[in-house]
Enzyme design. Structure first.
Site, PDB file in Angstrom:
ATOM      1  N   ASP A 148       0.762  -1.309   0.017  1.00 22.23           N
ATOM      2  CA  ASP A 148       0.027   0.133  -0.136  1.00 22.23           C
ATOM      3  C   ASP A 148       0.961   1.238   0.075  1.00 22.23           C
ATOM      4  OD1 ASP A 148      -2.632   1.311   0.245  1.00 22.23           O
ATOM      5  OD2 ASP A 148      -1.839   1.891   2.197  1.00 22.23           O
TER       6      ASP A 148
ATOM      7  N   GLU B  56       1.662  -0.233  -5.196  1.00 16.60           N
ATOM      8  CA  GLU B  56       0.735   1.052  -5.449  1.00 16.60           C
ATOM      9  C   GLU B  56       1.555   1.990  -5.433  1.00 16.60           C
ATOM     10  OE1 GLU B  56      -3.268   2.863  -3.927  1.00 16.60           O
ATOM     11  OE2 GLU B  56      -1.680   2.321  -2.289  1.00 16.60           O
TER      12      GLU B  56
END
Length: 517
Positions: A206, A264
């Site tokens: 993330d 990401e």
């Protein structure tokens, strides 16, 4: 022989919305395990499971209080072990979310930081700073939170007086870690090995372009505060120091052959994006250009060209996705209703014909649209943080319909955590499995052909075609044509392998795509 992830089809599971095994209205790990037969039927190679680690759920699990345990909402470690083992038994790999940029405010580290004075080792794990102004009552910088409002929150010191401020690029419940502190990296390495030793095949990282912050935290020019900052001048993201963090993660993963890291990475500049997939950093990084493109052949071609160009100089593997848990579903983006559905099917064929790794967000294979939910059920922190001006991401997170004619369509025996529309009776898994013309059947066929047919291999060559069309050929022999125009176009030479719409008298209708060999 190329690595398994070079052309894998990943299936993203938002666990609270996939399948509920215990009737509490929230999906869980046993629910995923119960549906592994379906995932094998779809033909996916690997799963990406969004956060299931311990969390107070201020941001859907992306506020982690213990990265080495499963939150009771989703099960326990035994449930995760069973899921990994049974998925592996079906030839499906399992990757999970890793959240290294921040922790939950309930994490023991942050709780310790609140009970110790400024300058303590406990506070040094986070980004605490004195405030500005004569009494320190102004935030240290003008940085905004991605979720709205300032990126700083002031704490009360142990003696009861107003004190320092801590940085949170997201919600106040998600304090950013200080990656200049070696304790932070050591703890992450512990977490990596904990899950790798349990059989996890990799991690989706993330905010992989976050973590590192400038040595001096100074004010920024606030221009575009869209999700995770595409502005190259934004000091909150894409700091050069982030790459050494990824090299450290890669060194651990290299001890476990076949395991991968997927980042990401919301970085628009191709050269800077490519740095993340250098041979000693991430294995894959999400490039969101295809998901950001409007329904236009020229935009799609530009997005594909840019995505390929971003990774080519460093020998990286491109990635493709049309949506995820943070992005409006493609059916809705492309026009909703029958038009949006047809266009989404056509883009699915384009995506699955491309070289590289493909990520399918759960429900994309069913052609689900976003749901316009009533205000009172919205749960995304964006809704509250924006003062009810931004509706947030709940509309793309509504639970999946499995069977039957009425909500909750087999998702749960209880009340689903977000309401499901009654019209989804026509798009359940049960309904679509019996319909060869359904979106699910299209996905299953395309994924199967992608795996079996040697023509679905090699590089990519562009071909010019009628206005409004996009045509490319894989060097293995597959031709893909998309008709994003308003008039039917002739089918190129070759045998039709698959199409997303009816081919009539040698013409592809608008909003359809076809594969030819």
């Amino acid at each position: 022989m190329s690595a398994w992830w070079h052309d894998a089809v990943f299936y993203q599971i938002y666990p609270r919305s996939f399948a509920d095994s215990d009737g509490n209205g929230v999906g869980d790990l046993d629910g995923i395990r119960d549906r592994l037969g379906y995932l094998e039927l779809v033909g996916v190679d690997a799963l990406w499971i969004c956060p299931v680690t311990r969390s107070p759920m201020a941001d859907g699990g992306y506020d982690v209080s213990d990265p080495r345990d499963i939150d009771p909402l989703f099960g326990d470690l035994a449930a995760m072990d069973a899921l990994i083992a049974q998925a592996h038994g079906r030839g499906i790999r399992v990757t999970m979310d890793l959240v290294p940029n921040h922790t939950s405010c309930a994490h023991p580290w942050f709780q310790a930081a609140l009970t110790t004075p400024p300058g303590s080792p406990e506070r040094a794990r986070y980004l605490f700073r004195d405030g500005r102004g004569p009494t320190g009552d102004q935030p240290p910088t003008n940085w905004p939170s991605v979720f709205g409002g300032p990126a700083w929150t002031r704490v009360t010191e142990p003696d009861g007086t107003p004190g320092q401020w801590y940085l949170h690029l997201f919600a106040p419940e998600q304090p950013d870690l200080n990656w200049a502190n070696p304790e932070v990296l050591a703890d992450l390495e512990h977490t990596l090995r904990f899950w790798l030793d349990r059989g996890i095949d990799g991690f989706r990282i993330d905010v992989a372009h976050g973590m590192a912050k400038p040595a001096e935290l100074t004010d920024m020019q606030i221009a575009d505060n869209r999700l995770l900052g595409h502005n190259a001048a934004d000091p909150r993201f894409d700091d050069d120091g982030v790459h050494e963090i990824h090299r450290a993660i890669r060194r651990v993963l290299d001890e476990y052959p076949g395991r991968i890291a997927i980042g990401e990475v919301w970085v628009a500049d191709n050269e800077r994006f490519g740095r993340y997939v250098r041979p000693d950093e991430l294995h894959l990084a999400f490039n969101f250009r295809l998901a950001e493109a409007g329904y236009d052949a020229a935009e799609f071609r530009a997005a594909i060209t840019n995505s390929l160009a971003a990774v080519a100089p460093v020998g990286g593997i491109p990635t493709w996705t049309l949506s995820n848990h943070d992005v409006e579903r493609e059916v809705t983006r492309y026009g909703d209703g029958p038009t949006g559905l047809a266009r989404a099917g056509a883009l699915a064929l384009v995506e699955l014909a491309l070289p590289g790794a493909v990520f399918v967000y759960n429900g994309g294979e069913l052609g689900l649209p976003n749901v316009d939910l009533p205000d009172e059920v919205l749960q995304d922190p964006v809704w509250e943080r924006s003062g009810h001006t931004e509706r947030g991401r709940d509309g793309c997170r509504v639970p999946l319909p499995w069977e039957g004619r009425l909500p909750p369509f087999g998702f749960t025996t209880g009340t689903p955590w977000l309401p499901m529309p009654t019209q989804w009776a026509a798009v359940t898994v049960e309904h679509q499995l019996s319909n060869t013309a359904s979106m699910l059947s299209l996905y299953r066929t395309a994924i199967d052909l992608r795996r079996r047919r040697p023509e679905c291999s090699g590089g990519l060559e562009w071909y010019d075609g009628p206005p409004g069309t996009l045509t490319f050929r894989r060097t293995g022999g597959l031709t893909c044509i998309l008709n994003a125009g308003t008039e039917p176009v002739p089918v190129p030479p070759g045998e039709i392998l698959l199409s997303s719409g009816p081919i009539t008298a040698g013409y592809i209708p608008p909003d359809a795509a076809a594969w030819l060999v």
